[in-house]
Design a protein around this motif. Structure first.
Motif, PDB file in Angstrom:
ATOM      1  N   ASN A 386      76.246 -33.453  48.564  1.00 30.72           N
ATOM      2  CA  ASN A 386      75.232 -34.109  49.391  1.00 30.72           C
ATOM      3  C   ASN A 386      74.756 -33.175  50.498  1.00 30.72           C
ATOM      4  OD1 ASN A 386      75.846 -36.295  47.849  1.00 30.72           O
ATOM      5  ND2 ASN A 386      76.848 -37.457  49.477  1.00 30.72           N
ATOM      6  N   SER A 387      73.464 -33.079  50.653  1.00 29.55           N
ATOM      7  CA  SER A 387      72.907 -32.282  51.752  1.00 29.55           C
ATOM      8  C   SER A 387      72.063 -33.185  52.630  1.00 29.55           C
ATOM      9  CB  SER A 387      72.046 -31.139  51.206  1.00 29.55           C
ATOM     10  OG  SER A 387      70.919 -31.659  50.526  1.00 29.55           O
ATOM     11  N   MET A 388      71.951 -32.823  53.889  1.00 29.86           N
ATOM     12  CA  MET A 388      71.233 -33.672  54.829  1.00 29.86           C
ATOM     13  C   MET A 388      69.727 -33.573  54.588  1.00 29.86           C
ATOM     14  SD  MET A 388      73.398 -33.487  58.358  1.00 29.86           S
ATOM     15  CE  MET A 388      72.968 -31.820  58.805  1.00 29.86           C
ATOM     16  N   TYR A 389      69.068 -34.710  54.772  1.00 28.01           N
ATOM     17  CA  TYR A 389      67.612 -34.730  54.587  1.00 28.01           C
ATOM     18  C   TYR A 389      66.921 -33.917  55.670  1.00 28.01           C
ATOM     19  CZ  TYR A 389      69.571 -38.777  52.227  1.00 28.01           C
ATOM     20  OH  TYR A 389      70.359 -39.591  51.472  1.00 28.01           O
ATOM     21  N   PHE A 390      67.466 -33.975  56.872  1.00 30.68           N
ATOM     22  CA  PHE A 390      66.966 -33.176  57.984  1.00 30.68           C
ATOM     23  C   PHE A 390      68.176 -32.597  58.708  1.00 30.68           C
ATOM     24  CE2 PHE A 390      63.787 -36.424  57.212  1.00 30.68           C
ATOM     25  CZ  PHE A 390      62.618 -35.695  57.187  1.00 30.68           C
ATOM     26  N   SER A 391      68.031 -31.407  59.284  1.00 29.97           N
ATOM     27  CA  SER A 391      69.194 -30.762  59.884  1.00 29.97           C
ATOM     28  C   SER A 391      68.843 -30.107  61.206  1.00 29.97           C
ATOM     29  CB  SER A 391      69.779 -29.717  58.921  1.00 29.97           C
ATOM     30  OG  SER A 391      68.785 -28.797  58.505  1.00 29.97           O
ATOM     31  N   HIS A 392      69.907 -29.784  61.958  1.00 27.28           N
ATOM     32  CA  HIS A 392      69.756 -29.140  63.253  1.00 27.28           C
ATOM     33  C   HIS A 392      70.881 -28.130  63.430  1.00 27.28           C
ATOM     34  CE1 HIS A 392      70.063 -28.551  67.617  1.00 27.28           C
ATOM     35  NE2 HIS A 392      68.783 -28.838  67.648  1.00 27.28           N
ATOM     36  N   ALA A 457      64.640 -44.293  63.612  1.00 23.45           N
ATOM     37  CA  ALA A 457      65.816 -44.388  64.468  1.00 23.45           C
ATOM     38  C   ALA A 457      65.559 -45.284  65.668  1.00 23.45           C
ATOM     39  CB  ALA A 457      66.229 -42.997  64.940  1.00 23.45           C
ATOM     40  N   THR A 458      66.631 -45.815  66.233  1.00 25.45           N
ATOM     41  CA  THR A 458      66.534 -46.644  67.429  1.00 25.45           C
ATOM     42  C   THR A 458      66.529 -45.808  68.699  1.00 25.45           C
ATOM     43  OG1 THR A 458      68.934 -46.919  67.482  1.00 25.45           O
ATOM     44  CG2 THR A 458      67.658 -48.584  66.284  1.00 25.45           C
ATOM     45  N   ALA A 459      66.793 -44.518  68.577  1.00 27.07           N
ATOM     46  CA  ALA A 459      66.743 -43.587  69.707  1.00 27.07           C
ATOM     47  C   ALA A 459      66.395 -42.209  69.152  1.00 27.07           C
ATOM     48  CB  ALA A 459      68.076 -43.557  70.455  1.00 27.07           C
ATOM     49  N   ASP A 460      66.144 -41.259  70.038  1.00 25.95           N
ATOM     50  CA  ASP A 460      65.758 -39.920  69.594  1.00 25.95           C
ATOM     51  C   ASP A 460      66.869 -39.260  68.786  1.00 25.95           C
ATOM     52  OD1 ASP A 460      63.367 -40.189  70.872  1.00 25.95           O
ATOM     53  OD2 ASP A 460      63.907 -38.981  72.614  1.00 25.95           O
ATOM     54  N   VAL A 461      66.476 -38.575  67.698  1.00 31.04           N
ATOM     55  CA  VAL A 461      67.391 -37.734  66.938  1.00 31.04           C
ATOM     56  C   VAL A 461      66.784 -36.334  66.861  1.00 31.04           C
ATOM     57  CG1 VAL A 461      68.488 -39.582  65.636  1.00 31.04           C
ATOM     58  CG2 VAL A 461      66.374 -38.590  64.777  1.00 31.04           C
ATOM     59  N   HIS A 462      67.519 -35.382  66.271  1.00 31.66           N
ATOM     60  CA  HIS A 462      67.224 -33.972  66.483  1.00 31.66           C
ATOM     61  C   HIS A 462      67.041 -33.229  65.159  1.00 31.66           C
ATOM     62  CE1 HIS A 462      69.860 -35.762  69.531  1.00 31.66           C
ATOM     63  NE2 HIS A 462      69.097 -35.126  70.399  1.00 31.66           N
ATOM     64  N   VAL A 463      65.988 -32.407  65.090  1.00 32.43           N
ATOM     65  CA  VAL A 463      65.691 -31.637  63.879  1.00 32.43           C
ATOM     66  C   VAL A 463      65.138 -30.278  64.294  1.00 32.43           C
ATOM     67  CG1 VAL A 463      64.315 -31.510  61.760  1.00 32.43           C
ATOM     68  CG2 VAL A 463      65.162 -33.733  62.556  1.00 32.43           C
ATOM     69  N   ASN A 464      65.630 -29.214  63.670  1.00 35.06           N
ATOM     70  CA  ASN A 464      65.005 -27.903  63.859  1.00 35.06           C
ATOM     71  C   ASN A 464      65.182 -26.986  62.650  1.00 35.06           C
ATOM     72  OD1 ASN A 464      67.615 -26.827  63.966  1.00 35.06           O
ATOM     73  ND2 ASN A 464      67.530 -26.318  66.158  1.00 35.06           N
ATOM     74  N   SER A 465      65.714 -27.533  61.550  1.00 40.10           N
ATOM     75  CA  SER A 465      66.009 -26.692  60.387  1.00 40.10           C
ATOM     76  C   SER A 465      65.708 -27.444  59.102  1.00 40.10           C
ATOM     77  CB  SER A 465      67.484 -26.266  60.378  1.00 40.10           C
ATOM     78  OG  SER A 465      67.852 -25.683  61.625  1.00 40.10           O
ATOM     79  N   ILE A 466      65.595 -26.700  58.009  1.00 43.57           N
ATOM     80  CA  ILE A 466      65.469 -27.275  56.672  1.00 43.57           C
ATOM     81  C   ILE A 466      66.635 -26.765  55.841  1.00 43.57           C
ATOM     82  CG2 ILE A 466      64.003 -27.541  54.629  1.00 43.57           C
ATOM     83  CD1 ILE A 466      61.601 -26.897  56.365  1.00 43.57           C
ATOM     84  N   GLN A 467      67.483 -27.687  55.432  1.00 38.38           N
ATOM     85  CA  GLN A 467      68.664 -27.375  54.615  1.00 38.38           C
ATOM     86  C   GLN A 467      69.600 -26.379  55.295  1.00 38.38           C
ATOM     87  OE1 GLN A 467      67.622 -30.272  52.778  1.00 38.38           O
ATOM     88  NE2 GLN A 467      69.446 -29.293  51.965  1.00 38.38           N
ATOM     89  N   TYR A 468      69.880 -26.633  56.584  1.00 40.00           N
ATOM     90  CA  TYR A 468      70.851 -25.803  57.293  1.00 40.00           C
ATOM     91  C   TYR A 468      71.755 -26.733  58.088  1.00 40.00           C
ATOM     92  CZ  TYR A 468      72.722 -21.488  59.240  1.00 40.00           C
ATOM     93  OH  TYR A 468      73.536 -20.434  59.566  1.00 40.00           O
ATOM     94  N   ASP A 469      72.799 -27.227  57.427  1.00 42.04           N
ATOM     95  CA  ASP A 469      73.741 -28.182  57.997  1.00 42.04           C
ATOM     96  C   ASP A 469      74.699 -27.435  58.922  1.00 42.04           C
ATOM     97  OD1 ASP A 469      75.760 -29.908  58.556  1.00 42.04           O
ATOM     98  OD2 ASP A 469      76.176 -30.493  56.505  1.00 42.04           O
ATOM     99  N   ARG A 470      74.332 -27.352  60.206  1.00 42.69           N
ATOM    100  CA  ARG A 470      75.087 -26.570  61.187  1.00 42.69           C
ATOM    101  C   ARG A 470      75.132 -25.107  60.743  1.00 42.69           C
ATOM    102  NH1 ARG A 470      79.868 -30.542  60.492  1.00 42.69           N
ATOM    103  NH2 ARG A 470      78.707 -30.760  58.549  1.00 42.69           N
ATOM    104  N   THR A 471      76.108 -24.720  59.937  1.00 40.83           N
ATOM    105  CA  THR A 471      76.147 -23.348  59.402  1.00 40.83           C
ATOM    106  C   THR A 471      76.191 -23.359  57.882  1.00 40.83           C
ATOM    107  OG1 THR A 471      78.562 -23.315  59.535  1.00 40.83           O
ATOM    108  CG2 THR A 471      77.336 -22.493  61.444  1.00 40.83           C
ATOM    109  N   VAL A 472      75.941 -24.542  57.280  1.00 35.70           N
ATOM    110  CA  VAL A 472      76.059 -24.660  55.827  1.00 35.70           C
ATOM    111  C   VAL A 472      74.675 -24.803  55.215  1.00 35.70           C
ATOM    112  CG1 VAL A 472      77.027 -25.997  53.935  1.00 35.70           C
ATOM    113  CG2 VAL A 472      78.302 -25.752  56.079  1.00 35.70           C
TER     114      VAL A 472
END
Length: 650
Positions: A386-392, A457-472
């Motif tokens: 599983n990979s995240m749909y959006f990542s930071h 989302a019910t509050a702000d969430v964070h995105v700045n990458s595509i398919q970069y789960d922290r360091t994965v």
């Protein structure tokens, strides 16, 4: 200077007065004071022992006024709080304030009710008289200040504050006008426009009196009658029929809700409806693999090299760059375009980010650190884990060295769930959907096929990458991603989901974004209705003989033309399958009704099949045929007598 006489002559001369406790000081004439080269009268600097002018009725209160205008420049905005209109009874009082900045028209603490509720304008723009205004804190520019009160107030001096020598002077004045009757909005605007042109060399902004909102009972038509130019923030309630009366321009600052916006009738003047462009232009970022020109490649020897950048579809400077040297060394290559069968027989290009941490793993960093994402949509298909749909990632240079790292969209590797337990609560407690169908729980299973994932989302969430789960890196095919800083409305979200499902999976028909769906638009001759902004309007019936401005009027199935000048549309008109035409401006029961009549002009026509048009009006027995004919940007009705000759009417 000892006196200032009315430019029309008569008894209204005002007399210069100096402080009784100081050597007499008289106002002086300053040549070329205004930007337009006109002279002005200088009343001195400061508030102590400077000069002012008294009217003949000074002190006895025998004359009062409902409106006034002054063209003036402050001499000392830091310490002066001399009123813009002098009154011995302190009607126009301006008091001191923190830091010595007195940038408001009248006192908040000593406000005379008639002035607190009066319309005040500064250079033609309506202002709250008790709120600080930066324009009043400067001494460089002349200003046109005006008030219009509902009851008469005392004005008996120029550059005078109250019964004290310490509150006078402090300004240069070019022109001063008083009216003892109520002015119409048009008279006020015309006077402001004249003074602004004469003294400032500036055009009047056609400022409109602000109206917060109109609220109507459910069974009442929303009638907005105004000879003034007004801006209405919102219209709520009513039958859904909005009727504009009066010669002024009424501007609706937003498109009313569907229940309160079913038809529009402009009987005179103009109505302007401010509509926003397709909301997708508001996206924080928007990447689309079908937009082949958005994929930028390094040029290798003799051909196309690796994918280097993915540009936002709007070409607005937002982009994602291929990660080439991540800290852990897990990124092995650049993403590549791969044709994926998204549904049976439907193939679409998606970016292949390879296996998670595998030999084909790839990732991209956006050049923006988006910390305010509220809603996001992605066309996504898992590869392996599983990979995240959006990542930071904090490794993204867009973080500018900030150590924060977020994995709001966390998913576990154990099951094909929407989110894992460690995902942000704002997402798990928010709206989630796959292919437009809401997901009941965050740990519900998701399809293995290419899927539209939607979340709000019910509050702000964070995105700045595509398919970069922290360091994965890696782990998915990605077709399209876009995110917003607000939650979309139900209409917006539904349209976007239907559009992406049609686009990527070939399901359903292409949806059309519309800003309003109306049963009718009626615009009288000489009147105008403007939908200001880019967007489509569905209108089943078009009536009148005025002018309608819109990007596109869609679904028109009825035309009722009330004058032989026809209806003018500045924009495209797209007709429905059949069109019913009436022209009550012409007595078609008369034997002399033969001729050709202009029905509608437009910049463009869509679905114009005149064979499906019908004329639904009683005809004189001598009329043998009815025809419709397009000539360039116009459509005509032609009535022909048996054996007769068509007479053209222009």
């Amino acid at each position: 200077m000892t006196a200032w006489t009315d430019c029309r002559g008569g008894e209204n001369a005002i007399v210069a007065t100096a402080s009784p406790t100081d050597a007499p000081r008289k106002p002086t004439l300053v040549t070329n004071a205004a930007p337009t080269g006109l002279d002005a009268i200088d009343f001195g600097v400061g508030t102590t022992y400077t000069s002012y002018f008294k009217f003949p009725w000074w002190g006895d209160g025998s004359k009062r006024f409902k409106a006034g205008f002054i063209v003036m420049r402050q001499r000392d905005a830091g310490s002066t709080y001399v009123p813009f209109f002098g009154s011995k009874n302190m009607t126009f009082m301006r008091e001191g304030s923190t830091g010595g900045l007195h940038g408001r028209f009248i006192s908040e603490n000593y406000t005379y009710p008639a002035l607190g509720s009066a319309l005040w304008t500064l250079d033609g723009v309506p202002c709250d008289p008790t709120v600080y205004n930066d324009r009043l804190k400067q001494t460089a520019d002349f200003m046109v200040i005006a008030f219009s009160a509902r009851e008469k107030v005392l004005v008996d001096a120029v550059a005078w504050g109250r019964n004290s020598a310490d509150y006078c002077g402090g300004m240069q004045v070019g022109e001063f006008l008083l009216y003892d009757r109520e002015l119409t909005d048009q008279e006020r605007r015309d006077t402001e426009a004249h003074l602004m042109d004469k003294w400032l060399g500036a055009a009047h902004p056609r400022a409109s009196a602000p109206v917060p909102s109109y609220n109507f009972a459910e069974d009442v038509d929303a009638v907005i009658a105004s000879d003034a130019d007004v801006t209405v923030a919102d219209v709520a309630g009513g039958t859904g029929d909005i009727i504009k009366q009066g010669t002024g321009t009424v501007t609706l600052a937003s498109v009313p809700a569907a229940a309160a916006f079913k038809s529009v009738s402009v009987e005179e003047g103009e109505m302007v409806v401010l509509i926003k462009a397709n909301f997708m232009h508001e996206a924080l970022f928007h990447f689309d693999a079908m937009d082949t020109d958005s994929l930028v490649y390094d040029q290798g020897d003799g051909g196309t090299g690796a994918l280097a950048k993915w540009l936002d579809v709007r070409r607005n400077g937002t982009e994602a760059t291929t990660v080439t040297n991540d800290a852990k060394g897990y990124v092995k290559c650049a993403p590549s375009i791969t044709q994926i069968e998204t549904r049976g027989g439907v193939t679409r290009p998606m970016l292949n980010f390879g296996d998670v941490m595998g030999g084909t793993a790839a990732a991209m960093f956006m050049n923006g650190n988006f910390l305010n994402v509220r809603e996001a949509h992605a066309i996504h298909k898992d590869i392996g884990l599983n990979s995240m749909y959006f990542s930071h990632s904090s490794l993204n240079p867009a973080c500018n060295g900030l150590p924060q790292q977020y994995y709001d969209f966390y998913r576990t590797t154990a099951s094909q769930s929407f989110f894992g337990d460690s995902a942000a609560a704002a997402l798990k407690n928010g709206y989630m959907a796959t292919n437009g169908a809401p997901v009941a729980a965050y740990n519900d299973p998701v399809p293995a096929a290419a899927t539209l994932f939607s979340m709000s989302a019910t509050a702000d969430v964070h995105v700045n990458s595509i398919q970069y789960d922290r360091t994965v890196p890696g782990g998915a095919y990605v077709g399209e991603q876009l995110a917003f800083s607000r939650a979309l409305t139900a209409e917006e979200r539904g349209y976007l989901q239907r559009y992406l499902i049609w686009k990527w999976f070939g399901e359903g028909s292409e949806p059309v974004w519309t800003n309003a769906c109306l049963t009718s638009l009626a615009v009288a001759k000489g009147a105008a209705l403007t939908f200001d902004g880019s967007g489509n309007i569905i209108a089943n019936e078009l009536q009148g003989a005025g002018t309608v401005t819109a990007d596109e009027l869609m679904g028109v199935t009825a035309l009722t033309v009330t004058d032989t000048c026809g209806i003018a549309v500045d924009g495209k008109v797209t007709f429905g399958g059949s069109v019913s035409v009436k022209m009550p401006a012409v007595d078609t029961t008369s034997s002399s009704c033969e001729g050709e009549y202009l029905l509608v002009t437009a910049t463009a026509f869509g679905n114009l099949d005149l064979s499906t048009w019908s004329f639904d009006q009683t005809l004189h027995p001598g009329i043998d045929s009815v025809k419709f004919e397009q000539r360039g940007d116009a459509v005509y009705l032609i009535l022909v007598k048996s054996g007769g000759t068509v007479i053209g009417i222009r």
